[in-house]
Scaffold this active site. Structure first.
Site, PDB file in Angstrom:
ATOM      1  N   LYS A   1       0.705  -1.104  -0.180  1.00 13.58           N
ATOM      2  CA  LYS A   1       0.057   0.062  -0.115  1.00 13.58           C
ATOM      3  C   LYS A   1       0.785   1.216  -0.046  1.00 13.58           C
ATOM      4  O   LYS A   1       1.867   1.349   0.865  1.00 13.58           O
ATOM      5  CB  LYS A   1      -0.902   0.143   1.320  1.00 13.58           C
ATOM      6  CG  LYS A   1      -1.948   1.214   1.183  1.00 13.58           C
ATOM      7  CD  LYS A   1      -2.535   1.364   2.788  1.00 13.58           C
ATOM      8  CE  LYS A   1      -3.686   2.350   2.594  1.00 13.58           C
ATOM      9  NZ  LYS A   1      -4.065   2.718   3.886  1.00 13.58           N
TER      10      LYS A   1
ATOM     11  N   HIS B   1      -6.291   2.254  14.483  1.00  9.67           N
ATOM     12  CA  HIS B   1      -6.822   0.927  13.777  1.00  9.67           C
ATOM     13  C   HIS B   1      -5.764   0.067  14.043  1.00  9.67           C
ATOM     14  O   HIS B   1      -4.515   0.165  14.585  1.00  9.67           O
ATOM     15  CB  HIS B   1      -7.102   0.808  12.311  1.00  9.67           C
ATOM     16  CG  HIS B   1      -5.764   1.218  11.624  1.00  9.67           C
ATOM     17  ND1 HIS B   1      -5.282   2.253  11.588  1.00  9.67           N
ATOM     18  CD2 HIS B   1      -5.087   0.273  10.719  1.00  9.67           C
ATOM     19  CE1 HIS B   1      -4.090   2.299  10.682  1.00  9.67           C
ATOM     20  NE2 HIS B   1      -3.949   0.874  10.329  1.00  9.67           N
TER      21      HIS B   1
ATOM     22  N   ASP C   1      -3.811  -3.593  12.268  1.00  7.27           N
ATOM     23  CA  ASP C   1      -3.691  -4.231  11.006  1.00  7.27           C
ATOM     24  C   ASP C   1      -4.351  -5.475  10.879  1.00  7.27           C
ATOM     25  O   ASP C   1      -4.095  -6.218  11.947  1.00  7.27           O
ATOM     26  CB  ASP C   1      -2.205  -4.197  10.488  1.00  7.27           C
ATOM     27  CG  ASP C   1      -1.805  -2.739  10.170  1.00  7.27           C
ATOM     28  OD1 ASP C   1      -2.436  -1.859  10.155  1.00  7.27           O
ATOM     29  OD2 ASP C   1      -0.510  -2.760   9.961  1.00  7.27           O
TER      30      ASP C   1
ATOM     31  N   HIS D   1      -2.651   1.964  16.175  1.00  8.94           N
ATOM     32  CA  HIS D   1      -1.960   2.966  15.755  1.00  8.94           C
ATOM     33  C   HIS D   1      -2.694   4.051  14.872  1.00  8.94           C
ATOM     34  O   HIS D   1      -3.755   3.440  14.483  1.00  8.94           O
ATOM     35  CB  HIS D   1      -0.558   2.541  15.009  1.00  8.94           C
ATOM     36  CG  HIS D   1      -0.955   1.712  13.881  1.00  8.94           C
ATOM     37  ND1 HIS D   1      -1.302   0.263  13.980  1.00  8.94           N
ATOM     38  CD2 HIS D   1      -0.751   1.855  12.462  1.00  8.94           C
ATOM     39  CE1 HIS D   1      -1.612  -0.034  12.844  1.00  8.94           C
ATOM     40  NE2 HIS D   1      -1.191   0.652  11.770  1.00  8.94           N
TER      41      HIS D   1
END
Length: 335
Positions: free
Chosen positions: A202, A221, A223, A277
């Site tokens: 990404k 959020h 991962d 994070h």
């Protein structure tokens, strides 16, 4: 209906010195209010070239339990490989709008690959100050070159070269994480699919924002994947949540940032922690980052490793197919 890109919104906002309402976070999220301003604890930095495997495994295991995040130095990826990766990514985002839109994620597509802006459902319809490009870089059988930019012409070469070097780093991380759980070095990698593990690149593009005190690049959020290995640019912005505070992660030149993701927390039955994070943005400068998410194949069932489950330590997570986990997470459904 054409999606409005943050890059376009940013150029208008800079002239007006304001940002649209949907980018303004609530007070409990605004970076100016919620960032910790006292002495910041040092995020672990680990020398990946340490020949003492036991010591390396202990350092990675401790960081994964206490932080869920660490930076690695002396990782063996040549600096020119990383700078080429960054250069072609930057060049893509500097292309004219129409050229970038040729790689847009198709509307209604099941895949998240492609150029895009919005990723998941956001509470209260808020928006994040970021555009992105997603595409898989490994294994070859999973790659869809339709989403790889043809301009700049060296884009493919730079990404393939980076993928080649990155795989060695990821293998080393999995070995250390396995040993840190008291298991043989190959166990975790086997559990996430071995050489079928998919590497999803990404590129995050956070344009300058006139009100960085009010906006977020990416909302808080964890991962979904196993581990994330991220190349940052020199503009700081990563924040980590620890001990009820948001801390800035210090930029270390040539370091890679490693996040523990949800699947490693699940496999380790909660011993390793998936890191919460978020990303802040900058008033003057464009921040970019290149995370690679190491994902199990969609049909692979992920659950706590049987070796780590006992009567005294029962399974803390349900086993389920990775694709079902992803669906629930993106749609904010209970796991």
């Amino acid at each position: 209906m054409e999606v409005e890109r943050v890059q376009a919104i940013a150029s208008l906002s800079v002239r007006k010195n304001t940002i649209p309402l949907e980018f303004i976070r609530s007070e409990k999220e605004q970076p100016a209010i919620t960032t910790f301003h006292g002495p910041v604890p040092e995020i672990p930095t680990i020398d990946l070239s340490d020949p003492d495997q036991e010591k390396l495994a202990r350092a990675i295991s401790d960081a994964s339990q206490n932080w869920g995040l660490f930076q690695v130095v002396n990782h063996g990826i040549p600096s020119d490989v990383i700078s080429k990766l960054q250069s072609v990514g930057r060049d893509f985002f500097e292309l004219p709008h129409e050229e970038k839109e040729a790689y847009a994620k198709p509307p209604g597509a099941k895949t998240i690959e492609g150029y895009g802006t919005k990723l998941q459902k956001e509470v209260e319809g808020k928006k994040s100050w970021v555009d992105h490009l997603f595409h898989k870089i490994w294994p070859p059988s999973s790659i869809n070159y339709h989403f790889w930019p043809k301009n700049p012409s060296s884009y493919r070469e730079a990404n393939e070269e980076y993928a080649k070097w990155l795989r060695g780093v990821v293998d080393k991380l999995f070995t250390s994480l396995s040993l840190g759980l008291g298991l043989e070095g190959h166990v975790l990698k086997d559990a996430v699919g071995g050489d079928e593990l998919e590497y999803l690149m990404k590129i995050n593009y956070y344009p300058p924002c006139p009100r960085p005190d009010l906006a977020l690049g990416v909302v808080a959020h964890t991962d979904m994947s196993t581990i994330t290995v991220l190349v940052p640019n020199e503009v700081a912005g990563l924040q980590v949540f620890k001990d009820d505070h948001w801390f800035d992660a210090k930029y270390i030149p040539n370091a890679l940032i490693v996040h523990i993701g949800d699947q490693i927390e699940i496999l380790s039955n909660g011993k390793y922690k998936s890191v919460l994070h978020r990303t802040t943005v900058n008033k003057e400068k464009t921040r970019m980052s290149w995370p690679v998410f190491c994902e199990p194949s969609p049909e692979l069932v992920m659950g706590p490793l049987p070796q780590l489950v006992s009567e005294e330590n029962p399974a803390k997570y349900k086993a389920k197919k990775y694709k079902d986990y992803v669906y629930c997470k993106l749609n904010k459904l209970p796991q």
